[in-house]
Design a protein around this motif. Sequence first.
Motif, PDB file in Angstrom:
ATOM      1  N   THR B  40      -9.301 -17.957  10.186  1.00  0.00           N
ATOM      2  CA  THR B  40      -9.580 -16.529  10.390  1.00  0.00           C
ATOM      3  C   THR B  40      -8.335 -15.668  10.199  1.00  0.00           C
ATOM      4  N   GLU B  41      -7.185 -16.166  10.688  1.00  0.00           N
ATOM      5  CA  GLU B  41      -5.958 -15.385  10.536  1.00  0.00           C
ATOM      6  C   GLU B  41      -5.702 -15.069   9.067  1.00  0.00           C
ATOM      7  N   LEU B  42      -5.759 -16.145   8.274  1.00  0.00           N
ATOM      8  CA  LEU B  42      -5.483 -15.999   6.851  1.00  0.00           C
ATOM      9  C   LEU B  42      -6.487 -15.056   6.209  1.00  0.00           C
ATOM     10  N   LEU B  43      -7.727 -15.207   6.641  1.00  0.00           N
ATOM     11  CA  LEU B  43      -8.807 -14.403   6.079  1.00  0.00           C
ATOM     12  C   LEU B  43      -8.580 -12.928   6.392  1.00  0.00           C
ATOM     13  N   VAL B  44      -8.202 -12.660   7.639  1.00  0.00           N
ATOM     14  CA  VAL B  44      -7.970 -11.278   8.065  1.00  0.00           C
ATOM     15  C   VAL B  44      -6.829 -10.659   7.244  1.00  0.00           C
ATOM     16  N   PHE B  45      -5.737 -11.437   7.089  1.00  0.00           N
ATOM     17  CA  PHE B  45      -4.609 -10.909   6.333  1.00  0.00           C
ATOM     18  C   PHE B  45      -4.961 -10.725   4.859  1.00  0.00           C
ATOM     19  N   ALA B  46      -5.769 -11.668   4.340  1.00  0.00           N
ATOM     20  CA  ALA B  46      -6.166 -11.574   2.936  1.00  0.00           C
ATOM     21  C   ALA B  46      -6.996 -10.314   2.696  1.00  0.00           C
ATOM     22  N   ILE B  47      -7.683  -9.851   3.730  1.00  0.00           N
ATOM     23  CA  ILE B  47      -8.498  -8.641   3.594  1.00  0.00           C
ATOM     24  C   ILE B  47      -7.652  -7.393   3.876  1.00  0.00           C
ATOM     25  N   ILE B  48      -6.804  -7.495   4.915  1.00  0.00           N
ATOM     26  CA  ILE B  48      -6.020  -6.325   5.318  1.00  0.00           C
ATOM     27  C   ILE B  48      -4.987  -5.937   4.259  1.00  0.00           C
ATOM     28  N   GLN B  49      -4.360  -6.955   3.666  1.00  0.00           N
ATOM     29  CA  GLN B  49      -3.268  -6.644   2.745  1.00  0.00           C
ATOM     30  C   GLN B  49      -3.680  -5.713   1.599  1.00  0.00           C
ATOM     31  N   PRO B  50      -4.757  -6.056   0.859  1.00  0.00           N
ATOM     32  CA  PRO B  50      -5.134  -5.131  -0.220  1.00  0.00           C
ATOM     33  C   PRO B  50      -5.552  -3.757   0.285  1.00  0.00           C
ATOM     34  N   ILE B  51      -6.199  -3.714   1.441  1.00  0.00           N
ATOM     35  CA  ILE B  51      -6.601  -2.411   1.996  1.00  0.00           C
ATOM     36  C   ILE B  51      -5.347  -1.580   2.287  1.00  0.00           C
ATOM     37  N   MET B  52      -4.375  -2.263   2.931  1.00  0.00           N
ATOM     38  CA  MET B  52      -3.144  -1.581   3.306  1.00  0.00           C
ATOM     39  C   MET B  52      -2.421  -1.052   2.063  1.00  0.00           C
ATOM     40  N   PHE B  53      -2.332  -1.902   1.040  1.00  0.00           N
ATOM     41  CA  PHE B  53      -1.649  -1.502  -0.185  1.00  0.00           C
ATOM     42  C   PHE B  53      -2.277  -0.250  -0.783  1.00  0.00           C
ATOM     43  N   VAL B  54      -3.596  -0.271  -0.901  1.00  0.00           N
ATOM     44  CA  VAL B  54      -4.290   0.858  -1.518  1.00  0.00           C
ATOM     45  C   VAL B  54      -4.055   2.124  -0.692  1.00  0.00           C
ATOM     46  N   VAL B  55      -4.299   2.010   0.611  1.00  0.00           N
ATOM     47  CA  VAL B  55      -4.227   3.194   1.470  1.00  0.00           C
ATOM     48  C   VAL B  55      -2.790   3.725   1.536  1.00  0.00           C
ATOM     49  N   LEU B  56      -1.823   2.826   1.761  1.00  0.00           N
ATOM     50  CA  LEU B  56      -0.428   3.252   1.873  1.00  0.00           C
ATOM     51  C   LEU B  56       0.050   3.954   0.609  1.00  0.00           C
ATOM     52  N   PHE B  57      -0.112   3.257  -0.511  1.00  0.00           N
ATOM     53  CA  PHE B  57       0.426   3.809  -1.751  1.00  0.00           C
ATOM     54  C   PHE B  57      -0.260   5.125  -2.115  1.00  0.00           C
ATOM     55  N   VAL B  58      -1.587   5.141  -1.969  1.00  0.00           N
ATOM     56  CA  VAL B  58      -2.311   6.327  -2.410  1.00  0.00           C
ATOM     57  C   VAL B  58      -1.960   7.538  -1.537  1.00  0.00           C
ATOM     58  N   TYR B  59      -1.909   7.322  -0.198  1.00  0.00           N
ATOM     59  CA  TYR B  59      -1.702   8.483   0.654  1.00  0.00           C
ATOM     60  C   TYR B  59      -0.234   8.829   0.889  1.00  0.00           C
ATOM     61  N   VAL B  60       0.655   7.818   0.818  1.00  0.00           N
ATOM     62  CA  VAL B  60       2.061   8.120   1.070  1.00  0.00           C
ATOM     63  C   VAL B  60       2.759   8.617  -0.198  1.00  0.00           C
ATOM     64  N   PHE B  61       2.546   7.879  -1.305  1.00  0.00           N
ATOM     65  CA  PHE B  61       3.285   8.212  -2.515  1.00  0.00           C
ATOM     66  C   PHE B  61       2.530   9.133  -3.470  1.00  0.00           C
ATOM     67  N   GLY B  62       1.234   9.113  -3.337  1.00  0.00           N
ATOM     68  CA  GLY B  62       0.421   9.714  -4.390  1.00  0.00           C
ATOM     69  C   GLY B  62       0.520  11.209  -4.566  1.00  0.00           C
ATOM     70  N   GLY B  63       0.927  11.940  -3.513  1.00  0.00           N
ATOM     71  CA  GLY B  63       0.769  13.386  -3.530  1.00  0.00           C
ATOM     72  C   GLY B  63       1.514  14.141  -4.600  1.00  0.00           C
ATOM     73  N   ALA B  64       2.820  13.856  -4.727  1.00  0.00           N
ATOM     74  CA  ALA B  64       3.680  14.771  -5.467  1.00  0.00           C
ATOM     75  C   ALA B  64       3.697  14.571  -6.977  1.00  0.00           C
ATOM     76  N   ILE B  65       3.187  13.441  -7.434  1.00  0.00           N
ATOM     77  CA  ILE B  65       3.407  13.103  -8.836  1.00  0.00           C
ATOM     78  C   ILE B  65       2.253  13.595  -9.725  1.00  0.00           C
ATOM     79  N   ALA B  66       2.625  14.185 -10.839  1.00  0.00           N
ATOM     80  CA  ALA B  66       1.614  14.696 -11.763  1.00  0.00           C
ATOM     81  C   ALA B  66       1.046  13.565 -12.608  1.00  0.00           C
ATOM     82  N   ALA B  67      -0.208  13.689 -13.009  1.00  0.00           N
ATOM     83  CA  ALA B  67      -0.846  12.650 -13.806  1.00  0.00           C
ATOM     84  C   ALA B  67      -0.250  12.623 -15.200  1.00  0.00           C
ATOM     85  N   PRO B  68       0.137  11.429 -15.691  1.00  0.00           N
ATOM     86  CA  PRO B  68       0.594  11.326 -17.080  1.00  0.00           C
ATOM     87  C   PRO B  68      -0.555  11.700 -18.015  1.00  0.00           C
ATOM     88  N   PRO B  69      -0.223  12.117 -19.253  1.00  0.00           N
ATOM     89  CA  PRO B  69      -1.265  12.550 -20.183  1.00  0.00           C
ATOM     90  C   PRO B  69      -2.328  11.458 -20.393  1.00  0.00           C
TER      91      PRO B  69
END
Lengths: 319, 274
Positions: B40-69
């Motif tokens: 279960t531990e491994l399973l929980v981390f295997a699920i949390i990690q991708p969620i964390m990556f998506v949420v962290l990167f999108v909400y922390v870094f995503g704001g200021a950068i303009a979309a490339p063409p």
Amino acid sequence: MPAVVSEGLVKKFGKTEALRGVDLQVERGTVVGMLGPNGAGKTTMVRILTTLLPPDGGRALIDGIDVAREPQKVRARIGLTGQYAAIDERLTGRENLEHIGRLFHMGRAPARQRAGELLERFDLVDAGDRLVKEYSGGMGRRLDIAMSLIAKPSVLFLDEPTTGLDPRSRLAMWDLIEELVAEGTTTLLTTQYLDEADRLAHRIVVIDHGSVIAEGTAEELKRQIGGELLEVTVPDRASLPDAARVLGSIGYGAPQVDDALGQVTVSIDRSIGIVPAAVRALDLAGVKVDDVVVRRPSLDDVFLSLTGHTTEDTPEDPR
Amino acid sequence: MAAVDTLPEQHGSAPSGGMWVLRDSWTEASRHLRIIPRNTELLVFAIIQPIMFVVLFVYVFGGAIAAPPGFDNYKQQYLLPGIFAQTVLFGSAFTGVGLAEDLTKGLVDRLRSLPMAHPAVIIGRTLSDLVRNVLSFAVMLGVAFAVGFRIRGSIGDAVMATLLLFFFAYAFSWIQALIGLSVGSVEAANSAGFIWMFPLTFVSSAFVDTASMPRFLRPVADFNPFTKVTNATRALYNGIDPGADLWWAIGWAVGITVVFAVLSIRKFNRAASK
């Protein structure tokens, strides 16, 4: 044809000669104990015979099949229990057994049946469906040996089967191996313990620095080494030569003198009445004595008598 | 008590041909797969990690950068495919850790003494890690959709992009296999498996357009195989022609798999349990 034959096996690791031409035979249905200190070459020997390591010279045959030329055929005929428990701790005991059976290319049903037989045989039925990480050291070793027997091997290799076990588990392991021996399992076992080889093996091969230095039944070896030992400790180092002279007339063979400990040790062929006789003789010679004991020869004594050095002089086991 | 007879009547047989490699690989893979639902531990981390990556990167870094063409927006359509690629690549590190574990436990000695097809030990390991990676990716894709990621191209393109990611991660698990078999401990396999993946994934087009990088870094980032795979999958998810990047990415994956499979199988055949 013997089950295991090794002729002039040589193995080098860099400049270290781990094996210097080892000849060995294990007859079918017998147990040979390979006795030696750490670094003597025991594990290297087992690794070559079980196809894990190619020899640099000589040859080794299992049931007449050359281990270097046809390793896959050899692998189908052997069972190996190494020094480290080779078990997947994330699985249950039963799953471990079935898994190894499947890797021997047994069908699913025969593998399951064989796993069941072995769990029963090794007293692991209750633990069979528990995860191995919950097993005790002794249970792990039992499962490990059971895994080596899954495909009914022609030869079983046990590399230091009781190293690291507590005394109680060691005794249980001895009982278990004795039962396998009684059933006629051809076995080559390595050990650092004289009493273990004495108890389990039909024949003992003493190995040191990569060479066989003695070979025979436990009785033959003990006769060679001398049966029991009389050990006298004196308070005054100056009296050691006198003590040695006296003991030389009581035991047989040359007495060993240990200056550092102030001890004289001699082989004896009887133990009854020997202590009073020794004390009287030493008293007559005017030698003061701290302690007089009779003890069984240890592996150190075997090595001292066979090689002139103790087991501690040997370097670490090379791979 | 049943007797353990040890007559020369053997159950085991020596394998020959590709069929045995496949069968033994599957047997080994199932050894690792069956523990996934139990841990279960491994399973929980295997699920949390991708969620964390998506949420962290999108909400922390995503704001200021303009979309490339060529992209609707930076966060969902540019950054997320890069995070997909990084997450599946990180997933390959399990292979090295797992093999190092087998090695330290003495299991490798036992496996090498069996009449099985020995490459199956590594193939089984890489395949089971691929399955784990696919599960992780499915969770991540779900979260990505929740934060606004959309497939702009055809379903066929999106499937191709996804397969490319898996193939690339699979190739890297052979690098991890070699690392796991070369180092002496599980801890070392863990560090040695991860450390180089940070520069590899950050000096690439995964998070920012390489055009925005310092002049000395740009050629490195453009050459980076991770840039190729990120560019190709990102283009495919966005309905843009991936061009040569697709072939570069496939080429790298094939090359890495072949080279590191040969190296790690050779390493395995000489391995000794530690």
